[in-house]
Design a protein around this motif. Structure first.
Motif, mmCIF file in Angstrom:
data_model
loop_
_atom_site.group_PDB
_atom_site.id
_atom_site.type_symbol
_atom_site.label_atom_id
_atom_site.label_comp_id
_atom_site.label_asym_id
_atom_site.label_seq_id
_atom_site.Cartn_x
_atom_site.Cartn_y
_atom_site.Cartn_z
ATOM 1 N N GLY A 14 -27.660 -48.350 37.268
ATOM 2 C CA GLY A 14 -28.444 -47.715 36.228
ATOM 3 C C GLY A 14 -28.029 -46.274 36.008
ATOM 4 O O GLY A 14 -27.454 -45.641 36.899
ATOM 5 N N TRP A 15 -28.326 -45.803 34.818
ATOM 6 C CA TRP A 15 -28.009 -44.438 34.442
ATOM 7 C C TRP A 15 -29.196 -43.838 33.699
ATOM 8 O O TRP A 15 -29.754 -44.461 32.799
ATOM 9 N N SER A 16 -29.577 -42.618 34.055
ATOM 10 C CA SER A 16 -30.522 -41.833 33.266
ATOM 11 C C SER A 16 -29.691 -41.042 32.275
ATOM 12 O O SER A 16 -28.650 -40.478 32.643
ATOM 13 N N LEU A 17 -30.127 -41.001 31.030
ATOM 14 C CA LEU A 17 -29.315 -40.350 30.010
ATOM 15 C C LEU A 17 -30.174 -39.827 28.871
ATOM 16 O O LEU A 17 -31.358 -40.158 28.772
ATOM 17 N N THR A 18 -29.560 -39.038 28.058
ATOM 18 C CA THR A 18 -30.139 -38.632 26.785
ATOM 19 C C THR A 18 -29.340 -39.358 25.716
ATOM 20 O O THR A 18 -28.133 -39.094 25.553
ATOM 21 N N ALA A 19 -29.984 -40.285 25.038
ATOM 22 C CA ALA A 19 -29.283 -41.110 24.044
ATOM 23 C C ALA A 19 -28.863 -40.252 22.859
ATOM 24 O O ALA A 19 -29.611 -39.399 22.392
ATOM 25 N N ASN A 58 -31.754 -47.609 18.811
ATOM 26 C CA ASN A 58 -33.185 -47.586 18.544
ATOM 27 C C ASN A 58 -33.884 -46.444 19.266
ATOM 28 O O ASN A 58 -34.848 -45.886 18.755
ATOM 29 N N VAL A 59 -33.406 -46.089 20.461
ATOM 30 C CA VAL A 59 -33.957 -44.906 21.142
ATOM 31 C C VAL A 59 -33.683 -43.672 20.288
ATOM 32 O O VAL A 59 -34.573 -42.849 20.058
ATOM 33 N N VAL A 60 -32.452 -43.539 19.796
ATOM 34 C CA VAL A 60 -32.084 -42.388 18.972
ATOM 35 C C VAL A 60 -32.965 -42.317 17.724
ATOM 36 O O VAL A 60 -33.456 -41.253 17.359
#
Length: 149
Positions: A14-19, A58-60
């Protein structure tokens, strides 16, 4: 009475990110490379690339914050991709207007993937717990050499 229990291999990354729109291709590639390293079929790799694009887009477009997590899991012979975000708003999936410029991505993903779903879920970030959701899809039989089928 003895019960036979079969062990199922599980792996996850898993990765935490800013989309961001600019970063989606990197995440598609990262997911594809991981699945290839695990021995996934080409169909599963392409499905995952498509799905990662849709879920992160969709997050963006729709989430209250672009902070999210992407998790790719191998569960036995199946691949599961999940995106966790901080928005409480669940996706609304309707039959698309084929003449419109957009609005059909999740519908297509749901139709193409072997499994698809979403649910409210607490989202854990470095700053604490926020309400949010998880949207996921699966590719059954992504790892045919698993031997559990």
């Amino acid at each position: 009475m003895a019960v036979a229990v079969r062990s199922i291999e599980c792996q996850a990354r898993g990765w935490s990110l800013t989309a961001s729109a600019a970063g989606i291709e990197h995440r598609r590639r990262q997911t594809a490379v991981l699945l290839q390293e695990w021995g996934a079929t080409q169909r599963a790799v392409e499905m995952a690339r498509l799905g990662v694009s849709e879920l992160l887009s969709n997050v963006v477009k729709h989430a209250v914050s672009r902070r999210c997590s992407l998790r790719v899991s191998r569960i036995g012979a199946d691949a599961v991709v999940q995106v966790f975000d901080q928005s409480k708003d669940l996706p609304v999936i309707e039959r698309p207007d084929w003449m419109a410029e957009g609005g059909r991505g999740l519908w297509l993903l749901r139709e193409m993937a072997d499994g698809f779903g979403y649910m409210p879920k607490p989202y854990t970030s470095c700053s604490g717990l926020a309400l949010g959701k998880v949207v996921w899809f699966s590719c059954w039989g992504a790892f045919p050499s698993d031997g559990t089928a």
